[in-house]
Design an enzyme around this catalytic site. Structure first.
Site, short mmCIF file in Angstrom:
data_model
loop_
_atom_site.label_atom_id
_atom_site.label_comp_id
_atom_site.label_asym_id
_atom_site.label_seq_id
_atom_site.Cartn_x
_atom_site.Cartn_y
_atom_site.Cartn_z
N LYS A 50 0.85 -1.19 0.00
CA LYS A 50 0.00 0.00 0.00
C LYS A 50 0.89 1.24 0.00
CE LYS A 50 -3.87 0.02 2.50
NZ LYS A 50 -4.82 -0.29 3.62
N GLU A 86 -7.15 -5.70 -0.59
CA GLU A 86 -8.07 -5.21 0.45
C GLU A 86 -9.53 -5.33 0.03
OE1 GLU A 86 -7.14 -1.25 1.83
OE2 GLU A 86 -7.51 -1.89 3.88
N GLU A 105 1.64 -1.19 16.25
CA GLU A 105 1.23 -2.08 15.15
C GLU A 105 1.60 -3.53 15.46
OE1 GLU A 105 -0.64 -1.26 12.58
OE2 GLU A 105 -0.28 0.84 12.08
N HIS A 145 1.37 8.19 14.64
CA HIS A 145 0.40 7.22 14.12
C HIS A 145 0.18 6.10 15.15
CE1 HIS A 145 -1.86 4.76 11.36
NE2 HIS A 145 -0.99 3.78 11.46
#
Lengths: 371, 371
Positions: free
Chosen positions: A149, A243, A191, A271
């Protein structure tokens, strides 16, 4: 020359590639690229940011590439999310053109998520797509560099302009961790914890029991951690490259997380911090909907907090604005809210048409508690 | 409601799609889109240019979509190649965002090659790719709308920034031909002739024997012509979606053609005129290299000229500059010249490492003859 690095395979038919993980790999970038089949006949471009350029990473990468016979050009962008826009992409197109890049050329992204996303978008669209190699230098980027991505931001939303463009190789040099600020490390661990929560209860428990050695950046532990975290991401991506389904589970914690980043103008929270709050909130919602018990919520918030990550909805953000921002998320369709909710630790489900009123109520209760 | 339109299938596994060809199809766009599986739950955007907007096409397209239940927004760009840049793409991203387009939305490109390439690039990159439907209104665009190549220009080169993004459907309304200027028609016929030359000697002969009826735009003849021309393009694309091999043959006449367009700043020649000159030149080169005889060259130049297309290298363009421009073409790799040459009418071969001196010599002989 050196001991063998770890390898994690991302299985995507003719777009399959390896993630190489180990200490000092930046200094072996050239040989690793050659081995992955990146040709030396056309010029290549290394994109990095001015922070990374100040460390020894850029020099080591370029020297290694040159030793292996690559004709290397460099492009340095200002560090920070503000660089992830079409203007900077244009500058990189110019740079690529000046450097004589052609269809057989490669772009190396040496840096964190911003460098990877921006350079990846340019690689995806320059001459309709050229070879792309990710060399993440942050912990957070171990995640974003896997899965193809790539994107730049639109003034109205993060990652609105993008593509799927798989790298030909990801090279993760563990040594990069030593030069990272602590906050950056914590952010990256968000993450990692997410991967445990959505996919692998054993890994999650291992994270709980290894917290101290993780915080000490024990090299052996970090190599294990990265290999396992990348494997989970790779397994999900391999099943759903574009996705269309399963991959949506990677969005756990991101619905609210993106809204927090967007409303705080990407300045207040990293993030990882934003999605840490988002994961705590998604866990609360999962309990609210009777999917998990309160003990699990406390266990999750407990790990996030021990790592040093925030779990509380910011008091200064308006719940209604957060809700509106979530409805504009590019994962939303037809204006409906979708959340990834826990069924248990290690397993999640994508739940569509979430009741807005319930989300708003929970945001009010957990955020502006006194309002 | 109406007689059945012609269909040509582009066979690309899960990205396969139909090209519908027939009279009055713009007025049935909604039903054709529904039939192709384009959902109505998310808003859609019709992109066109101000020339097309002045004709009835836009109204007919939008009315038809609305009748079929689509929530339609419109974006109108200025006509002409100058619109094919990142700035205009940005305006379309803004427009898409304002119109509330999400991942299930569709973008319809109603217009010629510029509209198709630009709107297609936006569809390829908005939220990492949304559904795209091509509704070509020029003859030239029957070709560019098939095959999924979308792009915008870089100041230094045509189509430098782009992607492969297959449409979900192509709707070719034969009625659009009647509103086109003659020069536009001739330009489109250049790609049709190319398809005969590279793939199908029978079709080429049919073109030779049907020239008068083609020039008269006989509807039955044009439907046949478009269906056969699209079939050839579809067959080539189906075998090589991402231009790794066979698809390069579609570049016949384009090496010099692009250089002429670039050096004359896209003002003097239409794309079809430039590649007509390029095809004549490639035929001359094929004869020069002993691949075809002089009769074939004359037959080819004869058909191009009877259609009203130019075949001579412009006297005002410097052969050396043309050569340099060809070496910078994005199909060139490592600075080497590649040409598509004829083996016979209906069959070509991609020839690499062409001797620059020979090309320059031929350019001088055919172009600035007196210099």
């Amino acid at each position: 020359m050196s001991r063998k690095e770890r390898r994690v395979r991302v299985d995507l038919a003719d777009r399959s590639y390896d993630i190489a993980i180990g200490e000092g790999l930046t200094g072996r970038l050239g040989e690793l690229a050659l081995e992955a089949g990146v040709g030396t006949s056309s010029n290549c471009l290394v994109v990095t940011d001015d922070n990374v350029a100040k460390t020894g990473h850029l020099r080591r990468a370029v020297d290694s590439l040159q030793r292996s016979g690559y004709k290397v050009f460099e492009a340095i962008i200002p560090a920070g999310e503000e660089s992830k826009n079409l203007r900077k992409a244009e500058l990189l197109y110019d740079k690529a053109f000046e450097a004589g890049l052609d269809r057989k050329s490669a772009i190396f992204a040496l840096g964190g998520g911003v460098v990877g996303d921006l350079a990846g978008f340019v690689a995806a669209t320059y001459m309709r797509g050229i070879v792309f190699i990710q060399v993440p230098t942050t912990l957070l980027a171990h995640d974003s560099s896997v899965g193809g991505k790539v994107a730049v931001n639109h003034p109205k939303g993060k990652n609105v302009i993008g593509a799927f463009h798989q790298p030909k190789l990801v090279v993760y040099d563990i040594s990069a961790l030593n030069t990272l600020p602590e906050r950056e490390i914590r952010s990256g661990l968000a993450e990692v914890i997410k991967h445990g929560l959505i996919w692998d209860a054993d890994f999650y428990e291992w994270l709980e029991s290894s917290t101290d050695r993780i915080k000490a950046l024990d090299p052996q532990i970090m190599e294990d951690l990265l290999a396992r975290s990348c494997s989970i991401k790779a397994a999900v991506v391999a099943q759903d490259e574009k996705e269309n389904g399963l991959r949506a589970i990677l969005n756990f914690g991101h619905t609210l997380g993106h809204a927090i980043e967007s409303l705080s103008k990407y300045g207040t929270y990293t993030h990882g911090e934003a999605i840490s709050i988002g994961m705590a909130f998604a866990s609360e919602m999962s309990a609210e909907f009777g999917r998990i018990n309160r003990d699990s919520v406390e266990r999750i918030c407990g790990l996030l907090e021990r790592i040093g990550l925030p779990t509380e909805v910011p008091l200064d953000l308006d719940p209604k604005e957060l809700l509106n921002s979530m409805k504009q998320d590019k994962k939303a369709t037809g204006g409906n809210l979708t959340f990834v909710l826990l069924s248990e630790i290690g397993r999640v489900e994508v739940v569509k048409n979430i009741d807005e009123a319930k989300v708003l109520d929970l945001l009010c209760r957990l955020g502006r508690k006194s309002v």
